[in-house]
Design a protein around this motif. Structure first.
Motif, short mmCIF file in Angstrom:
data_model
loop_
_atom_site.label_atom_id
_atom_site.label_comp_id
_atom_site.label_asym_id
_atom_site.label_seq_id
_atom_site.Cartn_x
_atom_site.Cartn_y
_atom_site.Cartn_z
N SER A 254 0.88 -1.21 -0.01
CA SER A 254 0.04 0.02 0.15
C SER A 254 0.79 1.41 0.05
N GLU A 255 0.61 2.20 -0.73
CA GLU A 255 1.17 3.52 -0.51
C GLU A 255 1.20 4.28 0.58
N SER A 256 0.26 3.96 1.52
CA SER A 256 0.04 4.76 2.65
C SER A 256 0.92 4.40 3.59
N HIS A 257 1.87 3.60 3.60
CA HIS A 257 2.71 3.14 4.79
C HIS A 257 4.01 3.39 4.66
N SER A 258 4.91 3.44 5.48
CA SER A 258 6.27 3.89 5.50
C SER A 258 7.43 2.62 5.78
N ASN A 259 6.94 1.79 5.58
CA ASN A 259 7.93 0.39 5.53
C ASN A 259 8.42 0.09 4.30
N LYS A 260 9.45 0.39 3.86
CA LYS A 260 9.85 0.23 2.49
C LYS A 260 10.31 -1.38 2.40
N VAL A 261 9.76 -1.83 1.19
CA VAL A 261 10.38 -3.21 0.79
C VAL A 261 10.89 -2.94 -0.61
N ILE A 262 12.33 -3.59 -0.76
CA ILE A 262 13.37 -3.50 -1.76
C ILE A 262 12.86 -4.68 -2.73
N ARG A 263 12.50 -4.25 -3.83
CA ARG A 263 12.42 -5.36 -4.95
C ARG A 263 13.49 -5.39 -5.80
N MET A 264 13.60 -6.45 -6.85
CA MET A 264 14.58 -6.60 -7.63
C MET A 264 14.90 -5.14 -8.56
N SER A 265 13.55 -4.68 -9.04
CA SER A 265 13.48 -3.65 -9.89
C SER A 265 14.19 -2.19 -9.05
N GLY A 270 24.53 -0.86 -8.56
CA GLY A 270 25.34 -0.74 -7.33
C GLY A 270 24.38 0.26 -6.28
N ARG A 271 23.24 0.77 -6.46
CA ARG A 271 22.50 1.68 -5.54
C ARG A 271 21.09 1.31 -5.57
N ILE A 272 20.39 1.50 -4.59
CA ILE A 272 18.88 1.50 -4.55
C ILE A 272 18.33 2.75 -5.19
N ALA A 273 17.30 2.31 -5.96
CA ALA A 273 16.74 3.60 -6.78
C ALA A 273 16.02 4.46 -5.42
N PRO A 274 15.96 5.84 -5.57
CA PRO A 274 15.60 6.45 -4.54
C PRO A 274 14.14 6.66 -4.39
N SER A 307 23.07 -6.66 -13.43
CA SER A 307 23.02 -5.03 -13.20
C SER A 307 22.12 -4.77 -12.04
N ASN A 308 21.33 -5.85 -11.75
CA ASN A 308 20.52 -6.07 -10.62
C ASN A 308 21.35 -6.20 -9.19
N TYR A 309 22.16 -5.20 -8.73
CA TYR A 309 22.60 -5.13 -7.45
C TYR A 309 22.86 -3.87 -6.66
N ALA A 310 22.98 -3.80 -5.39
CA ALA A 310 23.26 -2.70 -4.82
C ALA A 310 23.76 -3.04 -3.52
N TRP A 311 24.45 -1.90 -2.90
CA TRP A 311 24.94 -1.96 -1.64
C TRP A 311 23.73 -1.01 -0.75
N VAL A 312 23.40 -1.53 0.43
CA VAL A 312 22.72 -0.89 1.48
C VAL A 312 23.49 0.17 2.19
N SER A 313 22.85 1.37 2.22
CA SER A 313 23.56 2.29 2.92
C SER A 313 22.28 2.82 3.82
N GLN A 314 22.75 3.64 5.12
CA GLN A 314 21.97 4.12 6.14
C GLN A 314 20.98 4.81 5.59
N SER A 315 21.03 5.55 4.54
CA SER A 315 20.17 6.19 3.95
C SER A 315 18.83 5.64 3.50
N ASP A 316 19.17 4.15 3.04
CA ASP A 316 18.16 3.47 2.54
C ASP A 316 17.17 2.84 3.62
N LEU A 317 17.65 2.88 4.86
CA LEU A 317 16.96 2.20 5.94
C LEU A 317 15.94 3.14 6.75
N PRO A 318 14.90 2.22 7.44
CA PRO A 318 14.55 0.85 7.26
C PRO A 318 14.18 0.45 6.07
#
Length: 333
Positions: A254-265, A270-274, A307-318
């Protein structure tokens, strides 16, 4: 006309520019000719290791390069027999059928004097009307591509004959400006190729250094004393936890929540799409602490592009890990 300011946009969008002429290929080409077919087409035993280049659609890449490794060769005797479509320097080649229909090639010194099969059509320009290099560039513009796609049914049997090809229309300036445009964009292409080659060389150098460092470290210690500490061989599972993502249901999102889920897309070289992350409600996450990501985790797609890879940084969390995404997490000492 200030060609630097006006020409490149007009090529990109194929819009009409004052002073340019709209014409068809048949009006600006001396010759439009497809390749040889029928009984005279070379049999499998007539292709030889070295001889006269014989090009078919497999030799033309989508970016316009002619692939040496995909070029066949025939004898001079067979070449003379196939008189229909002998290539000249600066001929433009158009792939008229097959899976890469519309691919464009350009005949340089390597293939001048060669021959072509029926999947290719040669476009030989009238030198007083259009520059060959400008025609090659024009065949990549949006206007031409739209004309090709509008008549391409997508069928394997789809075919652009000589008459149909000759009807393609394009806008051209006078010859001096054509040459300026072609020289400028050819120089840009050359620079792009240099950068691609440089990148490839650096990647190979990096691979070599890593292989030397990680597979020969013990030998280097023996040869050079204490330059390297003692190394021991371990499996990836010995040094990292490997986590596979949780299979969230489509109804969980749902778009109304703040708990992010990281999908392959969301993994972008090297980075997580913002932006545009999927989110879930708090009650969905009960008992899913294992899939909560940490700073420094390495994520990778478990299918699809490398090319589907990324390092997780603090700004991506939670954020939480979705299905089809793997996670490598370094084990603590």
């Amino acid at each position: 006309m200030n060609w630097k300011a006006k020409t490149v946009p007009s090529l990109r969008f194929s819009g009409f520019v004052e002073g340019w002429t709209n014409c068809s290929l048949v009006e600006i080409c001396e010759k439009i000719q497809d390749g040889n077919y029928g009984e005279s087409y070379p049999k499998s035993h007539e292709f030889i290791e070295h001889g006269v280049p014989f090009l078919t659609s497999k030799a033309i890449s989508v970016d316009g390069a002619i692939l040496d490794s995909k070029v066949d060769y025939i004898s001079h005797q067979k070449h003379v027999e196939l008189r229909k479509a002998h290539l000249k320097l600066d001929d433009v080649l158009f792939t008229n059928r097959g899976s890469n229909v519309g691919a464009i090639g350009f005949v340089d010194e390597r293939f001048a004097g060669g021959n072509i099969g029926p999947q290719l059509t040669l476009l030989r320009t009238d030198p007083i009307k259009i520059s060959p290099k400008f025609l090659k560039i024009s065949m990549f513009t949006v206007g031409i591509r739209k004309q090709i796609s509008s008549q391409n049914s997508g069928s394997a049997m789809n075919f652009f004959g000589i008459t149909t090809t000759g009807k393609f229309r394009l806008n051209i300036p006078d010859l001096p400006e054509q040459r300026k445009i072609a020289d400028f964009l050819t120089a840009v292409d050359g620079r792009i190729q240099q950068l691609i080659q440089k990148k490839a060389l650096l990647e190979e150098y990096k691979k070599g250094v890593m292989q030397q460092l990680f597979t020969q470290a013990l030998r280097f210690k023996d040869d050079h004393g204490k330059e390297f500490p003692d190394w021991e061989e371990k499996t990836l599972g010995d040094v990292a936890e490997i986590v596979s993502g949780y299979s969230f249901k489509s109804t969980d999102f749902s778009e109304s929540h703040s708990n992010k889920v990281i999908r392959m897309s969301d993994l972008k070289s090297g980075r997580i799409a913002p932006d545009d992350h999927a989110t879930v409600a708090d009650d969905v996450l009960e008992g899913l602490e294992r899939f909560l990501l940490r700073d420094g985790d390495f994520l990778f797609g478990m299918s699809g592009s490398l090319s589907n890879y990324a390092w997780v940084s603090q700004s991506d969390l939670p954020a939480y890990l979705n299905q089809r995404v793997g996670c490598l997490r370094a084990l603590e000492d």
